[in-house]
Design a protein around this motif. Structure first.
Motif, short mmCIF file in Angstrom:
data_model
loop_
_atom_site.label_atom_id
_atom_site.label_comp_id
_atom_site.label_asym_id
_atom_site.label_seq_id
_atom_site.Cartn_x
_atom_site.Cartn_y
_atom_site.Cartn_z
N ASN A 1 0.44 -1.33 0.24
CA ASN A 1 -0.30 0.23 0.14
C ASN A 1 0.88 1.14 -0.49
O ASN A 1 0.43 2.65 -0.34
CB ASN A 1 -1.18 -0.26 1.46
CG ASN A 1 -2.09 -1.07 0.97
OD1 ASN A 1 -2.60 -1.07 0.21
ND2 ASN A 1 -1.99 -2.22 1.77
N THR B 1 0.69 5.80 -3.37
CA THR B 1 -0.29 6.07 -3.78
C THR B 1 -0.98 7.02 -4.47
O THR B 1 -1.53 7.90 -4.76
CB THR B 1 -0.21 7.01 -2.28
OG1 THR B 1 1.42 8.61 -2.70
CG2 THR B 1 0.25 6.63 -0.62
N TYR C 1 0.93 -4.39 -6.18
CA TYR C 1 0.46 -2.99 -5.68
C TYR C 1 -0.59 -2.82 -6.84
O TYR C 1 -1.25 -1.43 -6.27
CB TYR C 1 1.40 -1.82 -5.39
CG TYR C 1 2.34 -1.23 -6.13
CD1 TYR C 1 2.01 -0.47 -7.65
CD2 TYR C 1 3.59 -2.24 -6.17
CE1 TYR C 1 3.31 -0.14 -8.16
CE2 TYR C 1 4.96 -1.84 -7.54
CZ TYR C 1 4.15 -0.52 -8.21
OH TYR C 1 5.35 -0.08 -9.10
N TYR D 1 -3.50 1.06 -3.00
CA TYR D 1 -3.32 2.34 -1.34
C TYR D 1 -5.31 2.35 -1.80
O TYR D 1 -5.62 2.94 0.29
CB TYR D 1 -2.65 3.04 -1.51
CG TYR D 1 -3.13 4.00 -0.74
CD1 TYR D 1 -2.77 4.38 0.65
CD2 TYR D 1 -3.90 5.58 -1.45
CE1 TYR D 1 -2.23 5.60 1.47
CE2 TYR D 1 -4.12 6.52 -1.18
CZ TYR D 1 -3.77 6.87 0.52
OH TYR D 1 -3.30 7.37 1.24
#
Length: 625
Positions: free
Chosen positions: A305, A308, A323, A355
């Motif tokens: 995570n 972003t 991710y 995320y």
């Protein structure tokens, strides 16, 4: 007794055995039955076949025992004294140069239980119309079949001649065969279980036991955890039911008259052994034990995570699987490959990382519901689990999304030429070597600046599909730790103008140890992987017959033509060539990216788009055999 006499006896015996293995004619069905074998290709179920040769120089017909002698080449070598090698045999007798041709090679096929007889050439045979008609008439004269004999058009060249009204013999396409098929092997194999019967509608509230083999009155949306499945409608060979069944390694078959079969009715609620093969199936009462499934150790998935920001897939992300998920990572690979190979990929491709999903489901209205589901001790309660999953999905859709994510998307697509965007699942539990996840999650369309089909709504619908009943149950079955599931989203422009869509498996799935790729394609947006009832897609094998040294040196073998396209080919030969070359190169390059040893088939999804009929590749993943 003298040696010459022994030699004479041996010659008599050899001649007698040879005579039993071939004949110049077939006077009745019993004569045919004595020579019949399985076709070399498993493209059709319920077909029996006898191979036939006409020797042009000797002017003799040979029908031979096709269960003992599998190949035309073997027969001419062992029985006709042919001394040239295989390459010469193939080039001379399958090519379009009549002067080199010594033999006419064909198959006399019969659809079991019908009066339908089909004369077929190898799809790689470029025999002229005049020779085809001569061969057809020779079979008419030397067999009992008469007016029931039809010539099957199985390659583009023959179909084109037929469209131009060049044939003077009765010709048929795949619908002539499909209309008679009542049985289809979907996933071969065998298993022992209690035979039970359900309506598909009942599966919404009833959960079959894991020791059952079930009969259904249609194709289920969700594949139950059972020992085997019998459905009453034929399947598209590359549908999600087929792919999930192969992943599960459970026997599945289609049998259109299953509810009328008195022998099967007698076995309901009894312990049976079901064996499914390409041309038949066996089901009988048994005392064999039902093997207990081994409970797998929970497989915890990786979730990173730390990323972003939106990920632009024009550059290959490092360890992106952790991710953004496999589907988005594979799209980045496809974009890179498309720079060197003739195909397009969906424009403006980006990925929303895990995320944002993780942040969203940690809200107080969502995570307690997920936790309650995961610790619930009675997961065999179908209705409770179904209701709880719906509560989770509703909560995910109800909570507002992080506004910064929408801002990032608006910035990313500020200068785009497109308004409509497709938001597609890219979890850490799909498109994997041992878990393909075909059809488990949802894709949705969002329109840039639209007040109804918003980006926010599309994203939340995809996130919510993490907790679809089908996806949750499939992960349970494969021992995946549900708490470690994470949903990334692959975003790219959508295709409202697609002319065709399809699936490629870079393997000849109908003939073992024979080269080729398998293609299913359908007109427009009509789904190949989840077809509507009664829809038949176009299906064919593409293969190099000999060396395949030239881009156009390939053959096409049709199994079916689309009934949505008047049983006419959807793709042109040029389009097939482009698809063939792209698919084989994608397979090679993907295994370099995946760093796998050796080559294994890949599963590719494609579209034909726009006035120029451009080939777009939209997905690639390992094909789980």
């Amino acid at each position: 007794m003298s040696k010459p006499f022994y030699a004479f006896i041996f010659f008599i015996l050899l001649t007698t055995v040879s005579a039993q293995n071939y004949s110049a004619s077939l006077s009745n069905y019993q004569a045919y039955k004595a020579f019949k074998g399985k076709p070399l290709s498993d493209k059709f179920s319920n077909i029996e076949s006898v191979k036939v040769i006409y020797d042009l120089k000797r002017q003799k017909m040979y029908y031979f025992n096709s269960s003992l002698i599998r190949l035309h080449f073997d027969f001419v070598v062992n029985y006709l004294g042919y001394s040239k090698d295989l390459d010469v045999f193939n080039n001379n007798n399958y090519g379009d140069n009549e002067k080199d041709r010594e033999l006419l090679l064909g198959n006399l096929n019969h659809i079991k239980g019908t009066d339908k007889w089909i004369f077929e050439l190898a799809a790689s045979d470029h025999m002229s119309i005049s020779l085809i008609e001569r061969f057809y008439n020779l079979i008419l004269q030397s067999t009992f079949i008469g007016k029931d004999l039809k010539f099957y058009l199985n390659n583009p060249e023959q179909i084109e001649w037929f469209q131009q009204h060049k044939f003077k013999i009765p010709c048929v396409k795949s619908d002539y065969i499909f209309n008679e098929l009542t049985y289809q092997e979907v996933v071969s194999g065998k298993n022992v279980g209690i035979l039970k019967q359900y309506k598909v509608k009942e599966l919404e509230t009833i959960k079959p036991n894991s020791d059952e083999i079930i009969i259904l009155d249609g194709t289920p949306e969700i594949l139950p955890n059972v020992r085997g499945i019998i459905v009453n409608e034929l399947q598209t060979p590359l549908s999600h039911l087929v792919l999930l069944g192969k992943n599960r390694k459970i026997p599945i078959m289609a049998y259109t008259t299953v509810f009328k079969d008195p022998n099967i009715k007698k076995l309901i609620s009894k312990k049976v052994e079901l064996k499914i093969a390409i041309d038949t199936f066996y089901i009988k009462e048994t005392d064999k034990k039902i093997a207990q499934k081994v409970i797998k150790k929970k497989k915890k998935l990786t979730v990173d995570n730390s990323v972003t920001e939106l990920v632009d897939l024009a550059t290959i992300p490092k360890k992106g699987v952790n991710y953004i998920g496999s589907k988005a990572q594979n799209m980045a690979y496809l974009i890179a490959i498309s720079k060197d190979v003739k195909f397009k990929t969906p424009e403006d491709a980006h990925a929303i990382p895990f995320y944002f999903y993780t942040k969203h489901i940690q809200k107080k209205s969502i995570y307690p519901l997920i936790n309650e589901l995961l610790i619930y001790p009675h997961k065999d309660s179908t209705i409770w689990v179904k209701n709880q999953l719906k509560k989770i999905r509703d909560a995910i859709k109800k909570e507002p999304i992080d506004p910064s994510l929408i801002s990032k998307l608006n910035v990313a697509f500020k200068n785009t030429n497109f308004k409509n965007f497709r938001f597609r699942s890219s979890t850490n539990a799909e498109d994997m070597d041992d878990f393909n996840g075909a059809g488990l999650y949802d894709s949705k369309t969002g329109i840039l600046g639209d007040s109804i089909k918003t980006f926010e709504k599309a994203i939340k619908l995809v996130w919510a599909s993490t907790w679809n009943e089908s996806s949750f149950l499939e992960r349970e079955l494969f021992g995946i730790d549900q708490e470690s599931i994470a949903m990334g989203v692959l975003v790219h422009r959508s295709f409202p103008d697609e002319l065709a869509n399809g699936v490629v498996i870079t393997k000849n799935i109908f003939r073992t140890n024979f080269t080729g790729i398998t293609v299913n394609v359908q007109k427009g947006e009509n789904s190949v992987v989840k077809p509507e009832k009664g829809e038949v897609c176009e299906q064919f094998i593409i293969y190099h017959f000999n060396t395949g040294s030239d881009d156009n040196d390939f053959d096409v073998d049709y199994t079916s033509n689309s009934n949505l396209n008047n049983n006419e080919p959807i793709l042109s030969r040029k389009e097939i060539s482009t698809l063939f070359l792209a698919s084989t190169k994608i397979e090679t390059k993907m295994y370099r990216y995946w760093r796998k040893n050796g080559f294994h088939p890949v599963d590719i999804e494609f579209k034909i788009v726009g006035e120029n009929r451009d080939l777009y590749i939209k997905q690639v993943r390992p094909f789980n055999e």
